[in-house]
Design an enzyme around this catalytic site. Structure first.
Site, short mmCIF file in Angstrom:
data_model
loop_
_atom_site.label_atom_id
_atom_site.label_comp_id
_atom_site.label_asym_id
_atom_site.label_seq_id
_atom_site.Cartn_x
_atom_site.Cartn_y
_atom_site.Cartn_z
N ASP A 1 -10.73 21.19 16.23
CA ASP A 1 -12.35 21.36 15.05
C ASP A 1 -13.19 22.31 15.89
OD1 ASP A 1 -13.02 19.91 16.80
OD2 ASP A 1 -13.52 18.03 15.45
N CYS B 1 10.59 -0.35 14.69
CA CYS B 1 11.17 -0.75 13.91
C CYS B 1 12.34 -1.50 13.94
CB CYS B 1 10.88 -0.59 12.43
SG CYS B 1 9.09 -0.68 11.70
N CYS C 1 11.56 3.89 12.49
CA CYS C 1 10.96 3.95 14.79
C CYS C 1 11.56 3.22 15.56
CB CYS C 1 9.61 4.08 14.12
SG CYS C 1 8.73 2.28 14.24
N CYS D 1 11.84 1.56 8.09
CA CYS D 1 11.24 2.87 8.80
C CYS D 1 12.28 2.63 10.27
CB CYS D 1 10.16 2.10 9.51
SG CYS D 1 9.11 3.41 11.11
N HIS E 1 4.46 3.41 15.55
CA HIS E 1 5.17 2.92 14.21
C HIS E 1 4.10 3.54 13.05
CE1 HIS E 1 6.55 1.67 10.41
NE2 HIS E 1 4.79 1.52 10.02
N ASP F 1 -5.25 15.88 8.20
CA ASP F 1 -5.18 15.00 9.94
C ASP F 1 -6.09 14.24 9.46
OD1 ASP F 1 -8.42 16.42 9.52
OD2 ASP F 1 -8.39 15.28 11.89
ZN LIG Z 1 8.19 1.83 12.30
#
Ligand SMILES: [Zn+2]
Length: 376
Positions: free
Chosen positions: A90, A305, A302, A300, A331, A262
């Site tokens: 930025d 998880c 990830c 999920c 996550h 973002d």
């Molecule tokens: Zn997750």
């Protein structure tokens, strides 16, 4: 140095590919925020494995510490931080207006005092381009004037005029290979937004951003402003809505033709214990999770998880273990990347409207109040 191709459109929503010096970005994309040259708690490998193709870093912070010349001497920001993919920086304008003690704004630039040590500095359009070029950003932003919400009409008019003046100076100061984006301002005044969009479009820069929204105004106002601006921006350039972070806001803006997003929400909320899941937000400290042996989000994939229960994640937060903020950040970053992957797949199949209503029904069905709404 930047090529952008719209591969497919579903009404105003676009599926695109952006090629940058450090890699390819598929749009619509969400850029995790690495304010000080680090996506807080995560390694660059973890950020990349979550699916992120580009991150945002902050010029204001890196200019103050460690200094752009030091980063340049270390081989540029990507090398310095070990992230071998694209980086957008930025302009620092937003932090000057929100974080630093702003002492004076004139057409010449913005004078401010550092929030770190009180030292005095001035950001001019030329300096912020120089800093971002020294950092080696794949995408650099023009210095803009972003007054805090709410903004009076005279102040909004002045900010649009100054943003336009500064964009012209940034454009003339940049090296030809610098991918500079202009920024549309105008607060919540439709005619100012439209005139600012026309002036950004006329600059002919490689991309266009919409700034000064998602600052506390009602979401229907945000969407109204975005919807007035996107049709006036060049169809063949990427469009970036700065600071939009709630899944419902991202989906609404994609529908209006925005390509890039973002926000600090996934990382900041992860650190404070709020997870974004396919069934809404989860506040992991709540006692209802104390004996819950289910995953944070069963949908999920990830690491958090796949390997831990809600009961364990809650325990980490309750006792103050550093692993808790890390796992929830991991996550959340993955959740946002999966959201964008699903958005892109839906546009590809020209089924974005159906997909988004199904997603929102599920997402808005559950969810716990977090007590931290509106934290950009
Ligand atoms: Zn997750």
């Amino acid at each position: 140095m930047l090529t952008f191709t719209v591969e497919k459109a579903d009404s105003a929503a676009r599926l695109g590919t952006m090629v940058l010096p450090n890699g390819v970005v598929h749009t619509p994309c969400f850029m995790p925020v690495g304010t000080q040259g680090s996506v807080k708690t995560l390694t660059p490998t973890e950020v990349a494995e979550a699916g992120a193709e580009i991150i945002v870093c902050n010029t204001y912070h890196l200019y103050l510490r460690p200094g752009h010349r030091r980063v340049h001497a270390a081989g540029g920001l990507s090398k310095f931080m070990g992230w071998n993919r694209p980086i957008l920086t930025d302009s620092g304008g937003f932090q000057v207006y929100s974080l630093a003690a702003l002492t004076r704004v004139t057409d010449e630039g913005a004078e401010f005092q550092s929030h770190v040590d009180g030292s005095r500095h001035m950001f001019t359009p030329e300096l912020v381009v120089e800093i971002q070029e020294a950092l080696g950003s794949d995408i650099a932003m023009c210095l803009d004037e972003c007054p805090p919400y709410p903004v009076s009409r005279p102040d909004a008019e002045a900010a649009v005029a100054r943003t336009s003046l500064w964009a012209d100076r940034c454009s003339r100061a940049r090296r030809p290979e610098t991918n500079l984006f202009g920024i549309v301002q105008g607060a919540t005044y439709a005619d100012l937004r439209e005139s600012s969009a026309r002036s950004v479009a006329e600059l002919g820069l490689p991309g266009c951003a919409i700034g000064g929204l998602c600052l506390g105004e009602a979401s229907d106002v945000t969407y109204d402003m975005v919807g007035r601006v996107t049709p006036l921006l060049p169809i063949d350039r990427p469009r970036y809505l700065m600071g939009a972070g709630y899944p419902e806001d991202i989906i609404a803006a994609v529908r209006l033709g925005v390509d890039m997003f973002d926000c600090v929400l996934p990382t900041r909320n992860g650190r404070t214990g709020t997870a974004f899941t396919s069934a809404g937000r989860v506040v992991i400290r709540n006692s209802r999770h104390a004996d819950d042996l289910g995953a944070l989000d069963a949908a999920c994939d990830c690491y958090a998880c796949r390997n831990f229960t809600r009961a364990y994640l809650r325990h980490l937060f309750v006792v103050g273990e550093a692993l808790g903020p890390k796992l929830l950040t991991l996550h959340n970053v993955r959740f946002y990347q999966r959201l964008m992957q699903d958005i892109r797949a839906a546009i590809e199949q020209r089924a974005f409207a159906i997909w988004s209503s199904e997603f929102l029904d599920r997402y808005q069905s559950g969810g716990e109040p977090t007590g931290q709404e509106n934290d950009r």
